[in-house]
Design a protein around this motif. Structure first.
Motif, PDB file in Angstrom:
ATOM      1  N   VAL A  87       0.840  -1.203   0.000  1.00  0.00           N
ATOM      2  CA  VAL A  87       0.000   0.000   0.000  1.00  0.00           C
ATOM      3  C   VAL A  87       0.873   1.250   0.000  1.00  0.00           C
ATOM      4  CG1 VAL A  87      -1.728   1.276   1.309  1.00  0.00           C
ATOM      5  CG2 VAL A  87      -1.892  -1.211   1.137  1.00  0.00           C
ATOM      6  N   ALA A  88       1.899   1.276   0.861  1.00  0.00           N
ATOM      7  CA  ALA A  88       2.784   2.443   0.917  1.00  0.00           C
ATOM      8  C   ALA A  88       3.567   2.611  -0.380  1.00  0.00           C
ATOM      9  CB  ALA A  88       3.743   2.301   2.099  1.00  0.00           C
ATOM     10  N   ALA A  89       3.966   1.508  -0.994  1.00  0.00           N
ATOM     11  CA  ALA A  89       4.709   1.591  -2.260  1.00  0.00           C
ATOM     12  C   ALA A  89       3.833   2.155  -3.366  1.00  0.00           C
ATOM     13  CB  ALA A  89       5.235   0.212  -2.642  1.00  0.00           C
ATOM     14  N   ARG A  90       2.568   1.717  -3.440  1.00  0.00           N
ATOM     15  CA  ARG A  90       1.671   2.234  -4.472  1.00  0.00           C
ATOM     16  C   ARG A  90       1.399   3.736  -4.262  1.00  0.00           C
ATOM     17  NH1 ARG A  90      -1.758  -1.296  -4.062  1.00  0.00           N
ATOM     18  NH2 ARG A  90      -1.372  -2.498  -5.955  1.00  0.00           N
ATOM     19  N   ALA A  91       1.322   4.151  -2.971  1.00  0.00           N
ATOM     20  CA  ALA A  91       1.057   5.565  -2.683  1.00  0.00           C
ATOM     21  C   ALA A  91       2.313   6.420  -2.738  1.00  0.00           C
ATOM     22  CB  ALA A  91       0.401   5.694  -1.306  1.00  0.00           C
TER      23      ALA A  91
ATOM     24  N   GLY B 286       1.628 -12.077  -6.622  1.00  0.00           N
ATOM     25  CA  GLY B 286       3.027 -12.485  -6.664  1.00  0.00           C
ATOM     26  C   GLY B 286       3.999 -11.339  -6.898  1.00  0.00           C
ATOM     27  N   GLN B 287       3.596 -10.107  -6.633  1.00  0.00           N
ATOM     28  CA  GLN B 287       4.461  -8.951  -6.854  1.00  0.00           C
ATOM     29  C   GLN B 287       5.037  -8.464  -5.534  1.00  0.00           C
ATOM     30  OE1 GLN B 287       1.630  -6.351  -9.009  1.00  0.00           O
ATOM     31  NE2 GLN B 287       2.981  -6.537 -10.780  1.00  0.00           N
ATOM     32  N   ILE B 288       6.284  -7.999  -5.577  1.00  0.00           N
ATOM     33  CA  ILE B 288       6.930  -7.424  -4.407  1.00  0.00           C
ATOM     34  C   ILE B 288       6.664  -5.919  -4.391  1.00  0.00           C
ATOM     35  CG2 ILE B 288       8.694  -9.212  -4.351  1.00  0.00           C
ATOM     36  CD1 ILE B 288      10.602  -7.277  -5.708  1.00  0.00           C
ATOM     37  N   PRO B 289       6.864  -5.248  -3.253  1.00  0.00           N
ATOM     38  CA  PRO B 289       6.605  -3.796  -3.194  1.00  0.00           C
ATOM     39  C   PRO B 289       7.390  -2.989  -4.221  1.00  0.00           C
ATOM     40  CG  PRO B 289       6.794  -4.696  -0.987  1.00  0.00           C
ATOM     41  CD  PRO B 289       7.160  -5.809  -1.928  1.00  0.00           C
ATOM     42  N   ALA B 290       8.621  -3.417  -4.544  1.00  0.00           N
ATOM     43  CA  ALA B 290       9.418  -2.674  -5.523  1.00  0.00           C
ATOM     44  C   ALA B 290       8.730  -2.659  -6.888  1.00  0.00           C
ATOM     45  CB  ALA B 290      10.814  -3.276  -5.639  1.00  0.00           C
ATOM     46  N   GLU B 291       8.133  -3.774  -7.273  1.00  0.00           N
ATOM     47  CA  GLU B 291       7.415  -3.831  -8.551  1.00  0.00           C
ATOM     48  C   GLU B 291       6.160  -2.969  -8.522  1.00  0.00           C
ATOM     49  OE1 GLU B 291       8.695  -8.406  -9.781  1.00  0.00           O
ATOM     50  OE2 GLU B 291       6.817  -8.033  -8.724  1.00  0.00           O
ATOM     51  N   ILE B 292       5.492  -2.929  -7.380  1.00  0.00           N
ATOM     52  CA  ILE B 292       4.300  -2.077  -7.241  1.00  0.00           C
ATOM     53  C   ILE B 292       4.688  -0.611  -7.381  1.00  0.00           C
ATOM     54  CG2 ILE B 292       2.476  -1.373  -5.661  1.00  0.00           C
ATOM     55  CD1 ILE B 292       2.029  -4.126  -6.781  1.00  0.00           C
ATOM     56  N   ALA B 293       5.778  -0.206  -6.695  1.00  0.00           N
ATOM     57  CA  ALA B 293       6.220   1.188  -6.779  1.00  0.00           C
ATOM     58  C   ALA B 293       6.639   1.559  -8.199  1.00  0.00           C
ATOM     59  CB  ALA B 293       7.374   1.420  -5.801  1.00  0.00           C
ATOM     60  N   LYS B 294       7.314   0.658  -8.891  1.00  0.00           N
ATOM     61  CA  LYS B 294       7.749   0.937 -10.266  1.00  0.00           C
ATOM     62  C   LYS B 294       6.550   1.065 -11.193  1.00  0.00           C
ATOM     63  CE  LYS B 294      10.955  -0.773 -13.793  1.00  0.00           C
ATOM     64  NZ  LYS B 294      11.950  -1.830 -14.135  1.00  0.00           N
ATOM     65  N   ALA B 295       5.553   0.205 -11.007  1.00  0.00           N
ATOM     66  CA  ALA B 295       4.357   0.286 -11.855  1.00  0.00           C
ATOM     67  C   ALA B 295       3.586   1.576 -11.608  1.00  0.00           C
ATOM     68  CB  ALA B 295       3.461  -0.922 -11.596  1.00  0.00           C
TER      69      ALA B 295
ATOM     70  N   GLY C 210       4.973   4.410 -10.974  1.00  0.00           N
ATOM     71  CA  GLY C 210       5.776   5.548 -11.416  1.00  0.00           C
ATOM     72  C   GLY C 210       6.739   6.075 -10.380  1.00  0.00           C
ATOM     73  N   HIS C 211       6.868   5.416  -9.227  1.00  0.00           N
ATOM     74  CA  HIS C 211       7.790   5.867  -8.179  1.00  0.00           C
ATOM     75  C   HIS C 211       9.106   5.117  -8.338  1.00  0.00           C
ATOM     76  CE1 HIS C 211       4.161   7.634  -6.585  1.00  0.00           C
ATOM     77  NE2 HIS C 211       3.613   6.440  -6.368  1.00  0.00           N
ATOM     78  N   LEU C 212       9.919   5.536  -9.288  1.00  0.00           N
ATOM     79  CA  LEU C 212      11.131   4.797  -9.631  1.00  0.00           C
ATOM     80  C   LEU C 212      12.179   4.871  -8.527  1.00  0.00           C
ATOM     81  CD1 LEU C 212      11.480   5.764 -13.416  1.00  0.00           C
ATOM     82  CD2 LEU C 212      10.276   3.834 -12.368  1.00  0.00           C
ATOM     83  N   ASP C 213      12.361   6.061  -7.936  1.00  0.00           N
ATOM     84  CA  ASP C 213      13.353   6.185  -6.858  1.00  0.00           C
ATOM     85  C   ASP C 213      12.968   5.309  -5.669  1.00  0.00           C
ATOM     86  OD1 ASP C 213      14.752   7.953  -8.395  1.00  0.00           O
ATOM     87  OD2 ASP C 213      13.892   9.748  -7.460  1.00  0.00           O
TER      88      ASP C 213
END
Length: 667
Positions: A173-177, A200-209, A211-214
């Motif tokens: 949730v925090a990664a998506r936000a 089956g996705q990790i938080p890093a993949e959620i954040a990248k999807a 648009g939060h690349l950093d």
């Protein structure tokens, strides 16, 4: 770095109020002075993770998270009841800067951070379960309110809670936000950056999807924090995860000439390391990571603390969540000399790199299987590697690295070494082939043994059928009438079993392993006479329903129960080792189950029925009392009361067992 507008003019220690603190507790979100920091370090990293504000290795988001919590009153979460006039306790006050470290400051810090005495506890009307608190945390991490999330974590919310209805965890949730500070807070308090959601996705993949690349790159760094820290400690390098470089294999040629000291004992230790399963290797890596953190913090401590010799931490503090054996191993890491410790870290990194390559190759193989070449036979429960490189292979790798003029690191170095060192690879493959052949031979021998066992059991089953048919024909002759065909009798569920009893799930097939008790034939007149006599005293159907075991079986199994009760009694002589009570109770339950399994479900004798009822009733009560005693953290009187309850249950079981044996001896 952006700081909140309501920041105080001068930072103060959260525990005693000393000005200009130089340390921070990462997971508590507070700043600390030197004296209070020394007590935090003695509590252990699982309680308070300490870092130097000025000489520690910080990530920008992590440091920003600590300052944001400190500036917005995170300390009030840990001192709620002290600040609430309605719950103020008499005689309890916050220490001042000039108060003595021992016992005033030390006792206050332990009560505040280890026992969480002052944290807000919901009232009985507002009581929330851990799941409800975790659901609130799941919603809170999408906002910028770090204090709310920290309060929920302090009250018992789980940072890795999986919300079944939504299929995500707080980290997803925090990664998506895009809440980078919430991510840092969750990971600092035990959040797993590698956890997956329902897709089956990790938080890093959620954040990248999203648009939060950093943020995605930061989460990937947290996933490899352990190996990164070990690499930084050994060779002062850090992998570049943005280039998919997740592990650096240390350069053996330079390390062998410098820090590493290779002896026969170190080679033996490395062989043992290679034999560890993945989960134990991960635990060892985490313990070495904690020791690295302790040593580096100790080094900083001696350079900045005012009185460093008074407040050193010579070894890792005890973590009650771990076993005593693992805690002892963690503390023994402090005895390693710098060269020995560096050798251990290098071996860990090399082994991790080897297993990483095996897992990567297995993953590629799995992708090829999905494309239709062939179906993989590797189970999810099996390791993704067969063996690891030998000592000679590592030495050969070191020679190649020394002769090479081009520097290598990470996965690229490992691939180049394998490509250029084909003879070494061939030797490894030969060893793997030899091990596989040995395993195949062992399996073939085991299959032959199992086949012989099956044949023996089949023959034994045929003999038993003959005995039953012979007994039935004798009974029909004695009663003076012709009965049904033997096949019809065998189909009935109430057919007598001639001293045969059901095998308990807790015992071996002892009766079957003794063919002398089953090999009854028509040439044994004495045995036939006993069978005819038994069949004359009771009908065909009553024999199977009320047959009782022999006194020898009862005596032997009651002795097992008595032996297990004696083991529990010996464990009770030392109440400080209450963790041994529950295993003893389980052994007693198994022994009682073996004893009761040899009796019919409804025995005709009232005394036997009463004794069995007492055994089954008291064994459940004994397990409950032992579990309660193990969780008991009260005073000595409460522990003594629980011990009396356990003693009473054990006495009742022994009494019922004695009654059962006495009844059989009388009969």
């Amino acid at each position: 770095m952006a700081r909140p507008k309501n920041k105080a003019a001068v930072d103060i220690c959260a525990d005693c109020g000393t000005l200009e603190p130089g340390w921070a507790s990462v997971n508590r979100g507070i700043l600390l002075c030197d004296e209070c920091c020394s007590i935090h370090r003695s509590l252990g990293r699982h309680i308070s993770h300490i870092k130097s504000l000025y000489k520690g290795m910080w990530n920008m988001h992590q440091l920003n998270m600590v300052h944001t919590l400190n500036d917005n009153g995170a300390n009030s979460i840990w001192e709620h009841s002290l600040l609430d006039p309605s719950s103020l306790k008499i005689g309890r006050r916050k220490p001042q800067p000039k108060d003595p470290l021992h016992p005033t400051k030390a006792e206050f810090i332990k009560a505040k951070h280890q026992q969480l005495v002052f944290v807000l506890r919901p009232s009985k009307e507002e009581f929330c379960t851990e799941e409800e608190l975790s659901k609130q945390l799941h919603s809170s991490v999408r906002t910028v309110n770090l204090e709310t999330s920290l309060r929920l974590l302090a009250q018992g919310a789980c940072p890795n809670y999986f919300y079944k209805e939504k299929g995500t965890t707080p980290l997803h949730v925090a990664a998506r936000a895009g809440q980078a500070l919430q991510i840092e807070l969750l990971i600092a308090n035990g959040g797993n950056p590698s956890i997956i959601d329902c897709n089956g996705q990790i938080p890093a993949e959620i954040a990248k999807a999203a648009g939060h690349l950093d943020l995605s790159e930061r989460i990937i760094e947290c996933m490899y924090d352990v190996t990164d820290r070990l690499t930084q400690y050994v060779c002062l390098q850090k992998p570049d995860h943005r280039l998919d470089e997740h592990l650096i294999i240390p350069d053996w040629s330079s390390l062998l000439e410098g820090a590493l000291d290779r002896t026969d004992s170190t080679y033996d230790a490395r062989k043992k390391l290679q034999m560890l399963p993945n989960n134990l290797l991960e635990e060892l890596a985490m313990d070495v990571y904690d020791e690295v953190d302790r040593r580096e913090t100790e080094t900083v401590w001696f350079t900045v603390a005012s009185l460093p010799e008074r407040c050193t931490v010579p070894f890792l503090p005890v973590n009650p969540q771990l076993s005593s054996t693992r805690n002892q191993g963690r503390q023994k890491l402090a005895r390693f000399a710098p060269k020995e410790f560096t050798t251990l870290i290098v071996d860990l990194l090399v082994e991790a790199g080897c297993r990483h390559m095996k897992a990567y190759n297995a993953k590629l193989q799995g992708c090829q299987d999905k494309l239709g070449k062939h179906v993989s036979q590797i189970s999810d429960d099996e390791p993704l590697y067969d063996t690891v490189a030998s000592d000679d292979d590592y030495a050969q790798t070191s020679i190649d690295n020394a002769n090479s003029s081009e520097p290598k690191s990470g996965t690229k170095e490992a691939n180049d070494t394998i490509t250029k060192d084909l003879p070494s690879v061939i030797e490894v493959l030969k060893k793997q082939l030899t091990l596989s052949e040995i395993m195949v031979r062992d399996l073939q021998n085991e299959i032959r043994s199992l086949k012989s066992t099956v044949q023996y059991l089949t023959q034994e089953n045929e003999e038993l059928k003959c005995v039953i048919q012979t007994t039935n024909s004798m009974d029909e002759t004695l009663n003076g009438h012709a009965g049904p065909e033997p096949e019809t009798i065998l189909d009935k569920s109430n057919v007598p079993r001639i001293n045969q009893r059901p095998v308990s799930m807790y015992e071996t097939r002892e009766g079957i392993r003794k063919p002398s008790s089953w090999n009854v034939t028509m040439s044994q007149p004495k045995r036939d006479t006993e069978i005819i006599s038994r069949l004359n005293t009771q009908s065909l159907w009553e024999c199977g329903a009320s047959s009782l075991p022999s006194s020898e079986d009862v005596t032997r199994r009651t002795e097992q129960v008595t032996k297990r009760i004696q083991e529990l009694w010996m464990a009770m002589q030392d109440p400080s080792h209450r963790e041994a009570f529950v295993p003893c109770a389980k052994k007693i339950r198994i022994a009682v189950a073996e004893l009761t399994s040899i009796f019919p479900q409804s025995p005709t004798e009232e005394n036997i029925k009463s004794a069995l009822r007492q055994l089954n009733g008291n064994i459940g009560r004994l397990q409950t009392e032992c579990s309660g005693l193990e969780r008991c953290n009260g005073d000595n009187e409460q522990i003594k009361c629980c011990l009396q309850q356990v003693q009473s249950c054990a006495y009742d079981i022994a009494k019922a067992t004695k009654l059962l044996v006495t009844q059989f001896q009388i009969s």
